[in-house]
Write a protein that holds these residues in place. Structure first.
Motif, PDB file in Angstrom:
ATOM      1  N   ILE A  32       0.693  -1.315   0.101  1.00  0.00           N
ATOM      2  CA  ILE A  32      -0.079  -0.055  -0.025  1.00  0.00           C
ATOM      3  C   ILE A  32       0.836   1.162  -0.033  1.00  0.00           C
ATOM      4  O   ILE A  32       0.391   2.164  -0.747  1.00  0.00           O
ATOM      5  N   LEU A  33       2.132   1.460   0.765  1.00  0.00           N
ATOM      6  CA  LEU A  33       3.027   2.367   0.843  1.00  0.00           C
ATOM      7  C   LEU A  33       3.444   2.517  -0.448  1.00  0.00           C
ATOM      8  O   LEU A  33       3.651   3.694  -1.048  1.00  0.00           O
ATOM      9  N   ILE A  35       2.354   1.635  -3.640  1.00  0.00           N
ATOM     10  CA  ILE A  35       1.345   2.028  -4.618  1.00  0.00           C
ATOM     11  C   ILE A  35       1.066   3.661  -4.183  1.00  0.00           C
ATOM     12  O   ILE A  35       1.104   4.454  -5.275  1.00  0.00           O
ATOM     13  N   ALA A  36       0.977   4.065  -2.954  1.00  0.00           N
ATOM     14  CA  ALA A  36       0.813   5.427  -2.587  1.00  0.00           C
ATOM     15  C   ALA A  36       2.025   6.564  -3.190  1.00  0.00           C
ATOM     16  O   ALA A  36       1.651   7.629  -3.641  1.00  0.00           O
ATOM     17  N   PHE A  37       3.150   5.813  -3.035  1.00  0.00           N
ATOM     18  CA  PHE A  37       4.519   6.490  -3.334  1.00  0.00           C
ATOM     19  C   PHE A  37       4.434   6.442  -4.860  1.00  0.00           C
ATOM     20  O   PHE A  37       4.823   7.724  -5.437  1.00  0.00           O
ATOM     21  N   LYS A  39       1.770   6.394  -6.954  1.00  0.00           N
ATOM     22  CA  LYS A  39       0.861   7.280  -7.228  1.00  0.00           C
ATOM     23  C   LYS A  39       1.097   8.928  -7.390  1.00  0.00           C
ATOM     24  O   LYS A  39       0.871   9.689  -8.149  1.00  0.00           O
ATOM     25  N   PHE A  40       1.972   9.237  -6.652  1.00  0.00           N
ATOM     26  CA  PHE A  40       2.457  10.721  -6.280  1.00  0.00           C
ATOM     27  C   PHE A  40       3.695  10.864  -7.134  1.00  0.00           C
ATOM     28  O   PHE A  40       4.165  12.100  -7.210  1.00  0.00           O
ATOM     29  N   GLN A  45       1.256   7.869 -15.323  1.00  0.00           N
ATOM     30  CA  GLN A  45       0.695   6.616 -14.606  1.00  0.00           C
ATOM     31  C   GLN A  45      -0.364   5.825 -15.632  1.00  0.00           C
ATOM     32  O   GLN A  45      -0.239   4.677 -15.453  1.00  0.00           O
ATOM     33  N   PHE A  57      -7.295   2.062  -8.248  1.00  0.00           N
ATOM     34  CA  PHE A  57      -6.009   2.437  -7.819  1.00  0.00           C
ATOM     35  C   PHE A  57      -5.711   3.923  -8.364  1.00  0.00           C
ATOM     36  O   PHE A  57      -4.483   4.174  -8.589  1.00  0.00           O
ATOM     37  N   GLY A  58      -6.737   4.668  -8.345  1.00  0.00           N
ATOM     38  CA  GLY A  58      -6.423   6.090  -8.756  1.00  0.00           C
ATOM     39  C   GLY A  58      -5.926   6.323 -10.207  1.00  0.00           C
ATOM     40  O   GLY A  58      -5.523   7.288 -10.453  1.00  0.00           O
ATOM     41  N   THR A  68       4.837  -0.650  -9.057  1.00  0.00           N
ATOM     42  CA  THR A  68       4.711  -0.090  -7.783  1.00  0.00           C
ATOM     43  C   THR A  68       4.391  -1.282  -6.827  1.00  0.00           C
ATOM     44  O   THR A  68       4.985  -1.499  -5.627  1.00  0.00           O
TER      45      THR A  68
END
Length: 89
Positions: A32-33, A35-37, A39-40, A45, A57-58, A68
């Motif tokens: 999860i971390l 994927i969040a990393f 994403k930003f 993407q 998944f944004g 990721t």
């Protein structure tokens, strides 16, 4: 001669942690971390094939998601081995 060398090498192999729900939670959190990393930080993407549910998944594409989660698994293995050596897991 070779059998004693192999026996000596086999006796120095460190023990790894067995699977448990704690290990699974650590791996999930690391993914999860990651994927969040991603994403930003990933610039493009949504390039390439899209996922069946891109909103989940944004808006990430398949390549970004695979990248990721691969990073998340590498990160998770390191964290799990580190916590196991520290005696936490």
């Amino acid at each position: 001669m070779y059998s004693t060398l192999l026996l000596a090498a086999a006796s120095t192999v460190p023990q790894t942690v067995e699977w448990s729900p704690k290990v699974a939670i650590v791996m999930i959190v690391c993914n999860i971390l990651a994927i969040a990393f991603g994403k930003f930080t990933i610039k493009n993407q949504n390039v390439g094939p899209q996922l069946p549910s891109p909103a989940m998944f944004g808006g990430m594409g398949l390549g970004a998601l695979l990248g990721t989660t691969s990073f998340g698994h590498i990160l998770g293995v390191g964290v799990i081995l580190g916590l196991a050596n520290a005696g936490v897991l």
